[in-house]
Write an enzyme that holds these catalytic residues in place. Structure first.
Site, short mmCIF file in Angstrom:
data_model
loop_
_atom_site.label_atom_id
_atom_site.label_comp_id
_atom_site.label_asym_id
_atom_site.label_seq_id
_atom_site.Cartn_x
_atom_site.Cartn_y
_atom_site.Cartn_z
N GLU A 184 0.83 -1.20 0.00
CA GLU A 184 0.00 0.00 0.00
C GLU A 184 0.88 1.26 0.00
O GLU A 184 1.85 1.36 0.77
CB GLU A 184 -0.88 -0.04 1.25
CG GLU A 184 -1.79 1.13 1.47
CD GLU A 184 -2.60 0.97 2.76
OE1 GLU A 184 -3.57 1.72 2.93
OE2 GLU A 184 -2.26 0.08 3.58
N LYS A 240 -8.96 2.26 -2.42
CA LYS A 240 -9.29 1.60 -1.15
C LYS A 240 -10.72 1.96 -0.77
O LYS A 240 -11.09 3.13 -0.75
CB LYS A 240 -8.32 2.07 -0.07
CG LYS A 240 -8.41 1.36 1.26
CD LYS A 240 -7.26 1.83 2.16
CE LYS A 240 -7.20 1.07 3.46
NZ LYS A 240 -6.01 1.47 4.27
N CYS A 253 -5.45 -3.19 2.14
CA CYS A 253 -5.33 -3.28 3.60
C CYS A 253 -6.66 -3.47 4.33
O CYS A 253 -7.17 -4.57 4.42
CB CYS A 253 -4.59 -2.06 4.13
SG CYS A 253 -3.89 -2.35 5.78
#
Length: 651
Positions: free
Chosen positions: A46, A115, A170
């Site tokens: 990330e 994300k 994540c």
């Protein structure tokens, strides 16, 4: 990409916080290393272009534009190469900043995947800088072109049938309504998670469990890779954690925190088996792909094959770890015991009849039956242990059978069947000197008749002894040892039977019984239907006739449980038993030996289905089972031509 295997890489690179130039340099170096190793899907952490721990520097124009500029340089480094690459990247769209995965291949940016779930708790405060992504896909400008942007994007790779790749970032993994569910239902077989999760006590174990369970629930492969030591240690420590999982199994795991080297690039590799995932999805009918609104981006890769780095358990039914093996044995014995106890209770019987030979299978059956009687509070004298010596019985097996029966407190009965079998030969006009299939099977059927009649006489239950490996090969006399009133071993392969008996021997407190059990374990596997040698030892060894059981159990597992075609079974067997791919003679068997017994396995497996179609009841124990009422509903007259034709092409 032969047989559905594709090599993937999780890269935790050297990096510097807020230094996109340095980070791009390290990314390009790592890309070249992974490419040279044969990786075709390469995943970075990330925000790997900038570092995750930049804080309010994410609001700086210099950092955002610098990251954009360096991403273009990484993009150029992919030109002329067909690997699918994912790097972490802050991206400004219409005045909002997004935490994205930039997906690149062959000099192009294929898409940006933002994300979806942006955490703002504990040590995380991402909402200060980033906007949550939207599943909807739209086009956004980047450089001199427009690029797809959104969470509902899949990358369909043409070089491997069924390989469809999704990206998430994540926190997307950790939330209750995780995007991986939608990805999998839309067809994703490989999900890549670009992470920057910091280290805390116990977090690695939890992440391992989470990745494994996610890959199992979604029946997919899963790549998880996190940032390493280059991140800021102002308040947090990042350990460069990576996992590569497949359908609940961790194929590879690495964490910089556990390694002596510091500030280095770490690359974790694994071979993902896409075709096995497709088989699993076909097998489980509750997994259904849905109509989706995903954008499917076609990805072309050259169909090149690289040597496997993946290893395969030579004994897939038996755990390697001693503690796990002991726990598994205890669990299996409990399953067998309770299944038999339930059947005895159901028919209101206090008697069980077992033909004991002094071999492994009848030994296990006798041990299980004794446990079942104990569970029900029945006197073990109600177990009728019947030894039926004939032409091939040796003193060793006879003595072991009698010793066990007595040590366990059962009732021992001896019925010598020589006269009855000779009378039968006379009745049907068979020469007893002709040691053919009639000579052998007549003995097996005579023994079964005696057991059945004794069960009728005692209101008892004939407990069968045959195991799953014998059922797979058809190594049983039809309406002989093939038949019983309840079979306790039908779900247990031969390689596991010996470990169960060994577990009982090692935990046995009676020294006489323990000694006998260990001698049974040392006795060659044999049906003892042919006369012994002049020295009184066993003349007929099963594995000389049908092949090594460790090979057949290996073939059975990967053919039936994993859905491998014959050439794939052969490939992984050669890798497992003959050494590395391309080498010969470095392991237990030669390639020629493996191929010979593989052909035997397929011929017998198809030809002997008629014996499995009328099996007695018995408990399922593991994920592979041959019951015609459960896991294997296969016609007895199915053609084996398709499989045998492929086998003939192998060498």
């Amino acid at each position: 990409m032969k047989h559905g295997f594709i090599k993937v890489a999780a890269v935790s690179p050297r990096m510097r916080v807020a230094d996109p130039v340095f980070n791009a340099d390290e990314t390009i170096k790592a890309l070249e290393e992974a490419r040279n190793a044969g990786a075709k899907v390469i995943v970075f952490p990330e925000l790997s272009m900038t570092g995750y721990s930049c804080g309010d520097l994410f609001l700086q124009e210099m950092l955002i534009r610098g990251a954009e500029q360096e991403l273009l340089r990484v993009q150029d480094a992919t030109a002329g190469h067909d690997e699918l690459v994912m790097v972490g990247m802050p991206l400004e769209v219409n005045g909002n900043l997004y935490n994205t995965a930039a997906v690149l291949q062959d000099g192009e940016i294929l898409a940006f995947v933002p994300k979806q779930f942006v955490p703002n708790y504990a040590e995380f405060y991402e909402k200060r800088h980033f906007t949550p992504g939207d599943p909807d896909v739209r086009m956004v400008p980047f450089g001199d072109t427009e690029v797809p942007f959104g969470c509902s994007i899949l990358f369909d790779v043409d070089a491997v049938r069924g390989l469809s790749v999704a990206a998430e970032i994540c926190e997307d993994l950790w939330v209750p309504d995780a995007p991986d569910i939608s990805h999998a239902l839309a067809g994703a077989t490989l999900i890549c998670n670009l992470s920057a999760s910091n280290e805390t006590v116990g977090k690695d174990a939890y992440a391992r469990q989470l990745v494994a369970s996610t890959s199992a629930r979604c029946m997919c492969a899963y790549i998880y890779v996190s940032s390493g030591e280059g991140e800021s240690s102002q308040d947090l420590v990042f350990g460069g954690r990576s996992f590569i999982a497949e359908n609940g199994v961790i194929l590879a795991h690495r964490r910089g925190l556990d390694e002596p080297e510091f500030d280095v690039t770490r690359i974790t590799y694994a071979d993902v088996d896409v075709h096995r995932l497709l088989h699993e999805r076909r097998r489980v009918d509750t997994f259904t792909t849905a109509d989706d609104d995903y954008l499917h981006i076609e990805v072309h890769m050259e169909k090149l094959d690289t040597p496997l780095i993946r290893t395969f358990d030579a004994h897939p039914f038996v755990p390697d770890d001693d503690a796990e093996k002991a726990a598994r044995c205890n669990e299996i014995l409990n399953i067998q015991t309770r299944a038999l106890a339930r059947r005895l209770m159901q028919i209101h019987s206090k008697s069980a009849v077992i033909g004991i030979s002094g071999g492994l299978d009848s030994t296990l059956t006798l041990l299980v039956t004794a446990r079942a009687f104990d569970l029900l509070g029945l006197d073990r004298s109600g177990i009728l242990s019947v030894t039926m010596p004939c032409f091939g019985t040796t003193g060793r097996t006879y003595n072991n059978a009698c010793s066990m029966a007595k040590a366990l407190g059962t009732t021992l009965k001896e019925v010598n069947i020589k006269a009855a079998v000779l009378q039968h030969f006379e009745d049907i006009g068979h020469d007893p000197e002709q040691h053919d299939v009639t000579f052998e099977n007549s003995q097996a059927r005579e023994r079964t008749q005696i057991l059945m009649d004794l069960a009728n006489k005692t209101n008892g239950l004939v407990v069968g002894t045959g195991d799953m490996s014998e059922l797979a090969l058809g190594w049983a006399t039809y309406n002989g040892d093939h038949m019983s009133m309840y079979g306790t071993n039908g779900g247990i392969p031969k390689t596991l039977v010996s470990h169960l008996v060994r577990y009982c021997a090692e935990t046995e407190k009676d020294p006489v019984l323990q000694k006998t059990l260990f001698d049974v374990l040392d006795t060659p596997v044999s049906p003892e239907l042919l006369p012994p040698k002049e020295d009184g030892t066993i003349a007929q060894k099963t594995e000389d006739l049908v092949g090594p059981y460790e090979l057949h159990d290996f073939f059975l597992y990967y053919m039936l449980r994993c859905g491998f075609e014959p050439s794939k079974v052969f490939r992984v067997a050669v890798r497992t038993f003959c050494g590395e791919e391309g080498e010969e003679g470095t392991g237990t068997y030669s390639r020629e030996t493996v191929l010979y017994w593989l052909k035997t396995f397929y011929r017998r497996f198809f030809n002997q289905q008629f014996k499995r179609s009328c099996l007695p009841d018995g408990p399922k124990v593991g994920s592979v089972a041959l019951s015609p009422r459960g896991d294997l509903r296969m016609p007895s007259d199915a053609s084996s031509a398709l499989w045998l034709v492929e086998l003939e092409k192998l060498s």
